[in-house]
Design a protein around this motif. Structure first.
Motif, PDB file in Angstrom:
ATOM      1  N   ARG A   1       0.830  -1.199   0.000  1.00 16.48           N
ATOM      2  CA  ARG A   1       0.000   0.000   0.000  1.00 16.48           C
ATOM      3  C   ARG A   1       0.871   1.258   0.000  1.00 16.48           C
ATOM      4  NH1 ARG A   1      -5.467  -1.150   1.325  1.00 16.48           N
ATOM      5  NH2 ARG A   1      -5.810  -3.065   0.150  1.00 16.48           N
ATOM      6  N   GLN A   2       0.567   2.110  -0.946  1.00 15.13           N
ATOM      7  CA  GLN A   2       1.263   3.388  -1.068  1.00 15.13           C
ATOM      8  C   GLN A   2       0.330   4.482  -0.549  1.00 15.13           C
ATOM      9  OE1 GLN A   2       1.884   4.485  -5.222  1.00 15.13           O
ATOM     10  NE2 GLN A   2       3.828   5.478  -4.723  1.00 15.13           N
ATOM     11  N   PHE A   3       0.846   5.321   0.328  1.00 15.01           N
ATOM     12  CA  PHE A   3       0.078   6.462   0.842  1.00 15.01           C
ATOM     13  C   PHE A   3       0.764   7.755   0.418  1.00 15.01           C
ATOM     14  CE2 PHE A   3      -0.973   3.020   3.726  1.00 15.01           C
ATOM     15  CZ  PHE A   3      -2.332   3.182   3.938  1.00 15.01           C
ATOM     16  N   PHE A   4      -0.027   8.802   0.283  1.00 18.43           N
ATOM     17  CA  PHE A   4       0.497  10.096  -0.160  1.00 18.43           C
ATOM     18  C   PHE A   4       0.184  11.154   0.881  1.00 18.43           C
ATOM     19  CE2 PHE A   4      -0.015  14.040  -2.824  1.00 18.43           C
ATOM     20  CZ  PHE A   4       1.312  14.122  -3.245  1.00 18.43           C
TER      21      PHE A   4
ATOM     22  N   GLN B   1      -7.475  -2.317  10.161  1.00 15.07           N
ATOM     23  CA  GLN B   1      -8.528  -2.900   9.325  1.00 15.07           C
ATOM     24  C   GLN B   1      -8.006  -4.061   8.486  1.00 15.07           C
ATOM     25  OE1 GLN B   1     -10.374   0.447   7.321  1.00 15.07           O
ATOM     26  NE2 GLN B   1     -11.494   1.012   9.179  1.00 15.07           N
TER      27      GLN B   1
ATOM     28  N   GLY C   1       2.660  14.076  -9.686  1.00 16.52           N
ATOM     29  CA  GLY C   1       1.523  13.179  -9.764  1.00 16.52           C
ATOM     30  C   GLY C   1       1.848  11.768 -10.215  1.00 16.52           C
TER      31      GLY C   1
ATOM     32  N   THR D   1       3.208   7.993  -9.518  1.00 18.56           N
ATOM     33  CA  THR D   1       3.241   7.159  -8.313  1.00 18.56           C
ATOM     34  C   THR D   1       4.327   6.097  -8.364  1.00 18.56           C
ATOM     35  OG1 THR D   1       1.608   5.655  -9.273  1.00 18.56           O
ATOM     36  CG2 THR D   1       0.762   7.447  -7.881  1.00 18.56           C
ATOM     37  N   VAL D   2       4.844   5.790  -9.529  1.00 20.97           N
ATOM     38  CA  VAL D   2       5.809   4.690  -9.659  1.00 20.97           C
ATOM     39  C   VAL D   2       6.558   4.858 -10.975  1.00 20.97           C
ATOM     40  CG1 VAL D   2       4.141   3.148 -10.787  1.00 20.97           C
ATOM     41  CG2 VAL D   2       6.058   2.147  -9.551  1.00 20.97           C
TER      42      VAL D   2
ATOM     43  N   ARG E   1      -0.355   2.160 -14.406  1.00 19.82           N
ATOM     44  CA  ARG E   1       0.178   3.381 -13.818  1.00 19.82           C
ATOM     45  C   ARG E   1      -0.952   4.270 -13.311  1.00 19.82           C
ATOM     46  NH1 ARG E   1       5.685   4.225 -15.217  1.00 19.82           N
ATOM     47  NH2 ARG E   1       6.530   2.115 -14.981  1.00 19.82           N
ATOM     48  N   GLN E   2      -0.800   4.635 -12.064  1.00 21.21           N
ATOM     49  CA  GLN E   2      -1.754   5.523 -11.414  1.00 21.21           C
ATOM     50  C   GLN E   2      -1.123   6.911 -11.334  1.00 21.21           C
ATOM     51  OE1 GLN E   2      -2.396   4.431  -7.274  1.00 21.21           O
ATOM     52  NE2 GLN E   2      -4.517   5.151  -7.346  1.00 21.21           N
ATOM     53  N   PHE E   3      -1.870   7.922 -11.763  1.00 21.78           N
ATOM     54  CA  PHE E   3      -1.406   9.313 -11.664  1.00 21.78           C
ATOM     55  C   PHE E   3      -2.348  10.082 -10.740  1.00 21.78           C
ATOM     56  CE2 PHE E   3       0.226   7.894 -15.734  1.00 21.78           C
ATOM     57  CZ  PHE E   3       1.505   8.438 -15.774  1.00 21.78           C
ATOM     58  N   PHE E   4      -1.804  11.110 -10.100  1.00 20.95           N
ATOM     59  CA  PHE E   4      -2.590  11.902  -9.150  1.00 20.95           C
ATOM     60  C   PHE E   4      -2.581  13.362  -9.581  1.00 20.95           C
ATOM     61  CE2 PHE E   4      -2.867  14.216  -4.979  1.00 20.95           C
ATOM     62  CZ  PHE E   4      -4.139  13.787  -4.639  1.00 20.95           C
TER      63      PHE E   4
ATOM     64  N   ARG F   1     -13.258   4.029   1.633  1.00 23.37           N
ATOM     65  CA  ARG F   1     -13.920   4.371   2.906  1.00 23.37           C
ATOM     66  C   ARG F   1     -14.898   5.531   2.710  1.00 23.37           C
ATOM     67  NH1 ARG F   1     -10.813   0.509   2.960  1.00 23.37           N
ATOM     68  NH2 ARG F   1      -9.490  -0.067   4.732  1.00 23.37           N
TER      69      ARG F   1
ATOM     70  N   LEU G   1      -8.998  -5.387  -6.216  1.00 23.40           N
ATOM     71  CA  LEU G   1      -8.508  -4.075  -5.799  1.00 23.40           C
ATOM     72  C   LEU G   1      -9.446  -2.981  -6.292  1.00 23.40           C
ATOM     73  CD1 LEU G   1      -4.700  -4.615  -6.433  1.00 23.40           C
ATOM     74  CD2 LEU G   1      -5.891  -4.588  -4.225  1.00 23.40           C
TER      75      LEU G   1
ATOM     76  N   LYS H   1      -7.603  11.559   1.240  1.00 25.00           N
ATOM     77  CA  LYS H   1      -6.900  11.279   2.501  1.00 25.00           C
ATOM     78  C   LYS H   1      -5.532  10.641   2.271  1.00 25.00           C
ATOM     79  CE  LYS H   1      -9.961   8.237   3.531  1.00 25.00           C
ATOM     80  NZ  LYS H   1     -10.561   8.238   2.174  1.00 25.00           N
ATOM     81  N   GLY H   2      -5.099  10.536   0.993  1.00 27.65           N
ATOM     82  CA  GLY H   2      -3.774   9.988   0.721  1.00 27.65           C
ATOM     83  C   GLY H   2      -3.740   8.492   0.472  1.00 27.65           C
ATOM     84  N   TRP H   3      -4.902   7.843   0.419  1.00 36.76           N
ATOM     85  CA  TRP H   3      -4.925   6.413   0.089  1.00 36.76           C
ATOM     86  C   TRP H   3      -4.912   6.264  -1.432  1.00 36.76           C
ATOM     87  CZ3 TRP H   3      -6.914   2.344   3.790  1.00 36.76           C
ATOM     88  CH2 TRP H   3      -6.874   2.805   5.118  1.00 36.76           C
ATOM     89  N   THR H   4      -4.239   5.233  -1.918  1.00 35.95           N
ATOM     90  CA  THR H   4      -4.142   5.052  -3.368  1.00 35.95           C
ATOM     91  C   THR H   4      -4.957   3.865  -3.868  1.00 35.95           C
ATOM     92  OG1 THR H   4      -2.162   3.693  -3.110  1.00 35.95           O
ATOM     93  CG2 THR H   4      -1.823   6.058  -3.473  1.00 35.95           C
ATOM     94  N   VAL H   5      -5.319   2.952  -3.000  1.00 35.04           N
ATOM     95  CA  VAL H   5      -6.004   1.730  -3.429  1.00 35.04           C
ATOM     96  C   VAL H   5      -6.696   1.108  -2.223  1.00 35.04           C
ATOM     97  CG1 VAL H   5      -3.966   0.282  -3.033  1.00 35.04           C
ATOM     98  CG2 VAL H   5      -5.679  -0.462  -4.709  1.00 35.04           C
ATOM     99  N   SER H   6      -7.735   0.336  -2.491  1.00 37.57           N
ATOM    100  CA  SER H   6      -8.401  -0.446  -1.449  1.00 37.57           C
ATOM    101  C   SER H   6      -8.775  -1.790  -2.072  1.00 37.57           C
ATOM    102  CB  SER H   6      -9.640   0.298  -0.947  1.00 37.57           C
ATOM    103  OG  SER H   6     -10.316  -0.451   0.044  1.00 37.57           O
ATOM    104  N   SER H   7      -9.675  -2.512  -1.438  1.00 36.67           N
ATOM    105  CA  SER H   7     -10.169  -3.764  -2.020  1.00 36.67           C
ATOM    106  C   SER H   7     -11.655  -3.870  -1.720  1.00 36.67           C
ATOM    107  CB  SER H   7      -9.425  -4.968  -1.439  1.00 36.67           C
ATOM    108  OG  SER H   7      -9.798  -5.159  -0.079  1.00 36.67           O
TER     109      SER H   7
ATOM    110  N   GLU I   1     -12.313  -4.973   1.872  1.00 39.92           N
ATOM    111  CA  GLU I   1     -12.159  -3.887   2.851  1.00 39.92           C
ATOM    112  C   GLU I   1     -13.357  -2.957   2.842  1.00 39.92           C
ATOM    113  OE1 GLU I   1      -8.361  -1.588   2.717  1.00 39.92           O
ATOM    114  OE2 GLU I   1      -7.799  -3.345   1.551  1.00 39.92           O
TER     115      GLU I   1
ATOM    116  N   TYR J   1     -15.461  -2.197   5.970  1.00 37.47           N
ATOM    117  CA  TYR J   1     -15.047  -1.004   6.718  1.00 37.47           C
ATOM    118  C   TYR J   1     -15.517   0.322   6.138  1.00 37.47           C
ATOM    119  CZ  TYR J   1     -12.111  -4.382   9.040  1.00 37.47           C
ATOM    120  OH  TYR J   1     -11.681  -5.474   9.738  1.00 37.47           O
TER     121      TYR J   1
END
Lengths: 234, 234
Positions: free
Chosen positions: A4-7, A45, A179, A181-182, B4-7, B139, B170, B178-184, B187, B191
Motif C-alpha cells: 500500500r502506497q500512501f500520499f 482494518q 503526480g 506514483t511509480v 500506472r496511477q497518476f494523481f 472508505r 482491488l 486522505k492519501g490512500w491510493t487503493v483499497s479492495s 475492505e 469497513y
C-alpha cells in the motif's frame, strides 16, 4: 502480497506499507507523522501487526512518523547504520537482508541526497521493486546540498548501485511532485533528464547549480527527526 | 502488465494508464486535462500507443483530458451508453467487454453518483481490480446530490454490483482526499463507514443529509466535459 502506497499532500511524500498478506506482520517505510492515524487505521482494518517502521534517511521536509508508530504499536524503528538519529532501535548495514514475516528487503547504502541514505529492494533474489527514498526520484533526483549531501556520491549510488538492478524493477520514491506514483529502473536509466546521456561530471555540475531554497520545515524537521519525530514530546 | 496511477493534486483525482506491456496499445481512464502533458510523456517514454481514453462519468470537479488526448494521439474517446457527452466516439453497454491489445475490461453500469456512471473491471474472468469512478471511493462514496445522482441507486450499484466482485479485487477510485491510493472490495464491504452494517434506507438518509457545497469548478467543468473538455476550443 499486500503493498500500500500512501500520499501526504503537504510534503508530497510517499509512504509504503508492506505485508505478505492481510493478518500478517507488516513494515512501513518513510511514514509521515501527520498521517499516522491513517496508517493505524489501515493496519487495524487489514489485521496487520506493525513490527518495523523504517526511514530511508533523516527527512528535512516533513516530520517522521517513526516515534508515533513505535508508541502506538511497539514496533521497532529502523534506519541505515550511518544515521545520526539515536532514537532508532535497529540499524542495518549495506547488503543486510530483512525478513518480516515473508517480506524480504535488502538494505542498500545509497548516499548522495544525504550521507546516511539507504534504499530497500523488495524480493532481492528477483528484484520486484526498490524504495529509493530521495536519492532517485521519478525523472529526477534528490537535492545534494545539505545534510552532507554529495552529487558525486548521488551519481555513484544511482548509476553504480540502483541501475544495476533489473530494468523491470519498479521504483517507489519517497516523493513525487508531478503526480506520478511509480517508475522503473529501465525508465529512469533511459529517461531521467539529470542522468540519461550525462557523465558523472555533468551530473555534479547540474546538481551544484540547482540553488534550491531550503525546505520550509528544514530546521524543525531535521531536529525532530533525529528524535524519531518526537522532539519536545519526550 | 503495465498499470500506472497518476494523481492530480488540485482535484485529488486519480487517473489510470494500462497496457499489457511497454510498447503495446494502451488505454487511460479518467484523465485530467491539466495533466495531459504528463500522460503524453509517459505514453511516449513507455513506447505506448494510446487507443482509448475513457471517462467513468461526466466529472463535475475537473476538466477531462479526453479531448486533448484525442487531439494529441487520435485515440477513441469512450464512455458508458447513458452519457450526455455527445463528443465521445464510442459508448459501451453494461456488461460489454473491452479488449485493448490484451487488456480486458468489463464495463459495469453503476449509477448513483450520476445517472450515467460506469465502472470498469480489469480481467473480468478473474477480477483483479475495478476502477470505480466516483460511485465507490476508499472508505467513502461519491455524493449523490447533482447530475441525477440518486442515493438508492448508488447503494444498489455498490452493494448489488460491485460488492459481488471477489473480496480480493482491488478498488481504484477516481478520487481520494486522505492519501490512500487503493483499497479492495473486501475492505470496503467491511469497513466503508457509510455502508458497513447499514441498511439501504440508512445509507439514503446519510447521503441525503450530507449538504455538501457544490464543487468549485462545477459550472465550468460539467459544460466543458460534455464536450470532452474542449469547450471553447472548437
Amino acid at each position: 502480497m499486500l503493498f500500500r502506497q500512501f500520499f501526504d499532500p503537504v510534503s508530497s511524500s510517499y509512504t509504503y506499507l508492506l505485508a505478505s498478506a492481510a493478518g500478517r506482520e507488516a513494515l512501513i517505510v518513510d511514514p509521515v507523522k501527520e498521517q499516522v492515524p491513517q496508517y493505524l487505521m489501515a493496519i487495524e482494518q487489514l489485521g496487520l501487526r506493525l513490527v518495523r517502521a523504517i526511514d530511508t534517511h533523516v527527512h528535512a521536509d516533513h516530520i517522521t512518523g517513526l516515534g508515533a508508530l513505535r508508541d502506538a504499536t511497539g514496533c521497532i524503528t529502523l534506519m541505515g547504520e550511518f544515521t545520526r538519529a539515536e532514537c532508532v532501535s535497529q540499524c542495518v548495514r549495506d547488503g543486510e537482508l530483512l525478513d518480516v514475516d515473508g517480506i524480504k528487503l535488502r538494505a542498500l547504502y545509497t548516499p548522495g541526497h544525504t550521507s546516511e541514505s539507504f534504499s530497500f529492494v523488495l524480493d532481492p533474489e528477483r528484484p520486484r521493486a526498490v524504495m529509493t527514498g530521495d536519492v532517485l526520484l521519478i525523472r529526477g533526483t534528490g537535492r545534494t546540498d545539505f545534510q552532507n549531501g554529495d552529487a558525486g556520491r548521488s551519481w555513484d549510488s544511482i548509476v553504480e548501485t540502483l541501475f544495476r538492478l533489473p530494468d523491470s524493477t519498479l521504483v517507489y520514491p519517497a516523493h513525487d511532485y508531478k503526480g506520478w506514483t511509480v517508475s522503473s529502473i529501465g525508465e529512469e536509466r533511459r529517461y531521467n533528464p539529470r542522468l540519461a546521456g550525462k557523465s558523472r561530471d555533468e551530473y555534479i555540475s547540474i546538481m551544484n547549480r540547482l540553488k534550491l531554497p531550503d525546505p520550509k520545515l528544514m530546521d524543525v524537521a531535521v531536529a525532530a527527526n533525529l528524535a524519531c519525530g518526537q522532539a519536545g514530546n519526550g
